[in-house]
Design an enzyme around this catalytic site. Structure first.
Site, PDB file in Angstrom:
ATOM      1  N   ARG A  24       5.347   1.441   5.755  1.00 41.84           N
ATOM      2  CA  ARG A  24       5.818   0.418   6.738  1.00 41.84           C
ATOM      3  C   ARG A  24       6.569  -0.417   6.262  1.00 41.84           C
ATOM      4  NH1 ARG A  24       1.771   3.386   8.451  1.00 41.84           N
ATOM      5  NH2 ARG A  24       1.241   3.295   6.045  1.00 41.84           N
ATOM      6  N   THR A  25       5.992  -1.065   5.212  1.00 38.31           N
ATOM      7  CA  THR A  25       6.824  -2.351   4.662  1.00 38.31           C
ATOM      8  C   THR A  25       8.127  -1.845   4.314  1.00 38.31           C
ATOM      9  OG1 THR A  25       4.663  -3.081   3.988  1.00 38.31           O
ATOM     10  CG2 THR A  25       6.539  -4.149   2.935  1.00 38.31           C
TER      11      THR A  25
ATOM     12  N   SER B 287       4.560   2.293  -0.253  1.00 36.29           N
ATOM     13  CA  SER B 287       4.725   1.651   1.073  1.00 36.29           C
ATOM     14  C   SER B 287       5.306   2.552   1.805  1.00 36.29           C
ATOM     15  CB  SER B 287       5.467   0.511   0.775  1.00 36.29           C
ATOM     16  OG  SER B 287       5.748   0.069   2.255  1.00 36.29           O
TER      17      SER B 287
ATOM     18  N   ASP C 203      -9.564  -1.914   7.833  1.00 38.27           N
ATOM     19  CA  ASP C 203      -8.649  -1.271   6.669  1.00 38.27           C
ATOM     20  C   ASP C 203      -9.566  -0.458   5.680  1.00 38.27           C
ATOM     21  OD1 ASP C 203      -6.361  -1.316   4.808  1.00 38.27           O
ATOM     22  OD2 ASP C 203      -6.810  -3.578   4.011  1.00 38.27           O
TER      23      ASP C 203
ATOM     24  N   ARG D  92       6.635  -6.548  -3.277  1.00 36.99           N
ATOM     25  CA  ARG D  92       5.157  -6.148  -3.123  1.00 36.99           C
ATOM     26  C   ARG D  92       4.647  -5.891  -4.435  1.00 36.99           C
ATOM     27  NH1 ARG D  92       2.611  -1.343   0.645  1.00 36.99           N
ATOM     28  NH2 ARG D  92       2.615  -3.212   1.800  1.00 36.99           N
TER      29      ARG D  92
ATOM     30  N   HIS E 135      -1.553 -10.545   2.444  1.00 34.08           N
ATOM     31  CA  HIS E 135      -0.606  -9.623   3.280  1.00 34.08           C
ATOM     32  C   HIS E 135      -0.077 -10.469   4.330  1.00 34.08           C
ATOM     33  CE1 HIS E 135       1.893  -6.355   4.208  1.00 34.08           C
ATOM     34  NE2 HIS E 135       1.084  -5.456   4.416  1.00 34.08           N
TER      35      HIS E 135
ATOM     36  N   CYS F 134      -4.238  -2.077   9.860  1.00 33.21           N
ATOM     37  CA  CYS F 134      -2.911  -2.294   9.256  1.00 33.21           C
ATOM     38  C   CYS F 134      -2.289  -1.141   8.758  1.00 33.21           C
ATOM     39  CB  CYS F 134      -3.058  -3.394   7.964  1.00 33.21           C
ATOM     40  SG  CYS F 134      -4.111  -2.703   6.674  1.00 33.21           S
ATOM     41  N   LEU F 135      -2.755   0.105   8.503  1.00 35.35           N
ATOM     42  CA  LEU F 135      -2.692   1.276   8.332  1.00 35.35           C
ATOM     43  C   LEU F 135      -1.751   1.350   6.757  1.00 35.35           C
ATOM     44  CD1 LEU F 135      -0.720   2.557  11.498  1.00 35.35           C
ATOM     45  CD2 LEU F 135      -2.984   2.806  10.783  1.00 35.35           C
TER      46      LEU F 135
ATOM     47  N   SER G  21      -8.491  -0.411  -1.753  1.00 35.62           N
ATOM     48  CA  SER G  21      -7.031  -0.727  -1.583  1.00 35.62           C
ATOM     49  C   SER G  21      -6.190  -0.150  -2.855  1.00 35.62           C
ATOM     50  CB  SER G  21      -6.774  -2.250  -1.682  1.00 35.62           C
ATOM     51  OG  SER G  21      -7.381  -2.779  -0.404  1.00 35.62           O
ATOM     52  N   MET G  22      -4.909  -0.479  -2.690  1.00 40.11           N
ATOM     53  CA  MET G  22      -3.939   0.174  -3.729  1.00 40.11           C
ATOM     54  C   MET G  22      -4.544  -0.548  -5.115  1.00 40.11           C
ATOM     55  SD  MET G  22      -0.352   0.313  -1.821  1.00 40.11           S
ATOM     56  CE  MET G  22      -0.820  -0.863  -0.766  1.00 40.11           C
TER      57      MET G  22
ATOM     58  N   GLN H   7       1.940  -9.057   7.447  1.00 36.41           N
ATOM     59  CA  GLN H   7       1.025  -7.968   8.236  1.00 36.41           C
ATOM     60  C   GLN H   7       0.428  -8.828   9.392  1.00 36.41           C
ATOM     61  OE1 GLN H   7       0.391  -4.426   7.810  1.00 36.41           O
ATOM     62  NE2 GLN H   7      -0.208  -5.058   9.971  1.00 36.41           N
TER      63      GLN H   7
ATOM     64  N   ARG I 236       6.222  -4.926  12.764  1.00 38.10           N
ATOM     65  CA  ARG I 236       6.373  -5.570  11.633  1.00 38.10           C
ATOM     66  C   ARG I 236       7.638  -5.887  11.420  1.00 38.10           C
ATOM     67  NH1 ARG I 236       3.255  -4.037   7.185  1.00 38.10           N
ATOM     68  NH2 ARG I 236       4.802  -5.247   5.840  1.00 38.10           N
TER      69      ARG I 236
ATOM     70  N   ASN J 221      -7.147  -8.331   0.542  1.00 36.98           N
ATOM     71  CA  ASN J 221      -5.995  -9.187   0.754  1.00 36.98           C
ATOM     72  C   ASN J 221      -5.625  -9.352   2.408  1.00 36.98           C
ATOM     73  OD1 ASN J 221      -5.694  -6.240   1.158  1.00 36.98           O
ATOM     74  ND2 ASN J 221      -4.014  -6.252  -0.379  1.00 36.98           N
TER      75      ASN J 221
HETATM   76  N1  NVA Z   1      -5.939  -3.494   1.878  1.00 37.10           N
HETATM   77  C1  NVA Z   1      -4.640  -2.432   1.725  1.00 37.10           C
HETATM   78  C2  NVA Z   1      -3.635  -2.845   2.655  1.00 37.10           C
HETATM   79  C3  NVA Z   1      -2.650  -1.894   2.715  1.00 37.10           C
HETATM   80  C4  NVA Z   1      -1.590  -2.249   3.634  1.00 37.10           C
HETATM   81  C5  NVA Z   1      -4.201  -2.185   0.490  1.00 37.10           C
HETATM   82  O1  NVA Z   1      -3.974  -3.313  -0.466  1.00 37.10           O
HETATM   83  O2  NVA Z   1      -4.032  -1.405   0.021  1.00 37.10           O
HETATM   84  N1   CP Z   2       0.668  -1.928   6.459  1.00 38.47           N
HETATM   85  C1   CP Z   2       1.247  -1.680   5.303  1.00 38.47           C
HETATM   86  O1   CP Z   2       1.768  -2.801   4.549  1.00 38.47           O
HETATM   87  O2   CP Z   2       1.786  -0.525   5.099  1.00 38.47           O
HETATM   88  P1   CP Z   2       2.517   0.177   3.789  1.00 38.47           P
HETATM   89  O3   CP Z   2       1.472   0.097   2.691  1.00 38.47           O
HETATM   90  O4   CP Z   2       2.891   1.509   4.268  1.00 38.47           O
HETATM   91  O5   CP Z   2       3.837  -0.560   3.535  1.00 38.47           O
END
Ligand code: NVA
Ligand code: CP
Length: 312
Positions: A61-62, A59, A229, A110, A137, A269-270, A233-234, A140, A297, A168
């Site tokens: 931002r979070t 992460s 997005d 997270r 999320h 959302c980045l 995703s992760m 966000q 945020r 998400n």
């Molecule tokens: N959909 C993305 C959002 C990241 C903030 C993820 O879960 O990786």
């Molecule tokens: N948008 C967001 O949650 O970014 P991070 O994955 O960098 O926290």
């Protein structure tokens, strides 16, 4: 502002954990906290409190917004990275929930598995805030809607079109659609739709207009906001090549923004993968408010935490 501890903890795991009135009150408080922050007015509602932040995934931002935000309002935040706790692997979620909540006033997590955050909350003695799971999320999308309100001045007759993976982020947009009225369209390739039960639940609220589309150009027509997005995703990065093929035609580029019409805002959302789900040009365009949503945020999350601690 005076916050206290309560016997029954209240959690923020889904946007639907808040009522419509609570969501709007959270936006009002976020606006107030942001205004105070801009002129560095002293306000320390989290004085003598600590926030434990559990991260099973990376992460920027979070982590930064929660840690900085909690500190700015007088508290101390601890970062617990993937190798510190290894939640659900090194020990049971319900065990670490009771251990961490014995030391701290609030927890943000997270995680991969949504069931883990539900278990964490069930066994925690203090409020738990969802900082993203594979399922949703909520912080966000709260910050995103606050940002839209800031830009438009109101949320009347709002159409948000999301283009990309039904992931998400989309699930949290659908959660919000059952609390606030707006028009939400998700344009995604077949096989990448949001979960059916989440769509059904949002439609059942009969508050918002919800559409799942496969034609991005049709979907963005008259949109006030075009949102995207990452395609993988992760936790899905091993599927990136296959997903890249599946999402051809779903890039939010200059042509798609032009189809949305004049005045449409661009949101993400980045982190963004420029050249994939969107272009450098769109990210840097006047329509782009991606850094405003990132900035917000911190203020929206602080407002959420204040609300949880106020109401217990
Ligand atoms: N959909 C993305 C959002 C990241 C903030 C993820 O879960 O990786
Ligand atoms: N948008 C967001 O949650 O970014 P991070 O994955 O960098 O926290």
């Amino acid at each position: 502002m005076c916050l206290s501890r309560h016997f029954m903890s209240r959690h923020f795991l889904h946007i639907t954990d808040f009522t419509k009135q609570e969501i709007l009150a959270t936006f009002d408080l976020a606006q107030e906290l942001k205004a105070k922050f801009k002129v560095r007015t002293e306000d320390k509602p989290f004085k003598n409190m600590s926030l434990a932040m559990i991260f099973a995934k990376p992460s920027a931002r979070t982590r930064i917004s929660f840690e900085t935000g909690f500190f700015r309002l007088g508290g101390h935040a601890l970062y617990l990275g993937p190798n510190d706790i290894a939640i659900g692997q090194r020990e049971a979620v319900k065990d670490i929930a009771r251990v961490i909540s014995g030391y701290n006033d609030i927890i943000m997590a997270r995680l991969f598995d949504h069931a883990h955050i539900l278990e964490l909350a069930q066994y925690s003695k203090v409020p738990v805030v969802n900082g993203l799971t594979d399922f949703n999320h909520p912080c966000q999308i709260m910050a995103d809607m606050f940002t839209i309100k800031e830009h438009r001045g109101n949320l009347d007759h709002l159409k948000v079109t999301y283009v990309g993976d039904g992931n998400n982020i989309v699930h949290s947009w659908l959660e919000l659609a059952s609390r606030l009225p707006f028009h939400f369209v998700c344009a995604c390739p077949e096989g990448y739709e949001p979960k059916r039960d989440v769509v059904t639940e949002a439609k059942r609220a009969e508050l918002s207009t919800i559409e799942i589309e496969h034609d991005p150009f049709k979907a963005v027509k008259d949109a006030d906001v075009v949102y995207t997005d990452v395609w993988a995703s992760m936790g899905q990065k091993h599927e990136a090549a296959q997903r890249e093929k599946a999402f051809q035609g779903y890039q939010v580029n200059e042509a798609l923004m032009a189809a949305a019409g004049k005045g449409a805002l661009f949101m993400h959302c980045l982190p963004a993968e420029r050249g994939r789900e969107t272009t450098d040009g769109v990210m840097e365009s006047k329509a782009s408010i991606v850094f405003d949503e990132a900035e917000n945020r911190m203020h929206v999350q602080n407002a959420i935490m204040v609300k949880l601690m106020q109401h217990g």
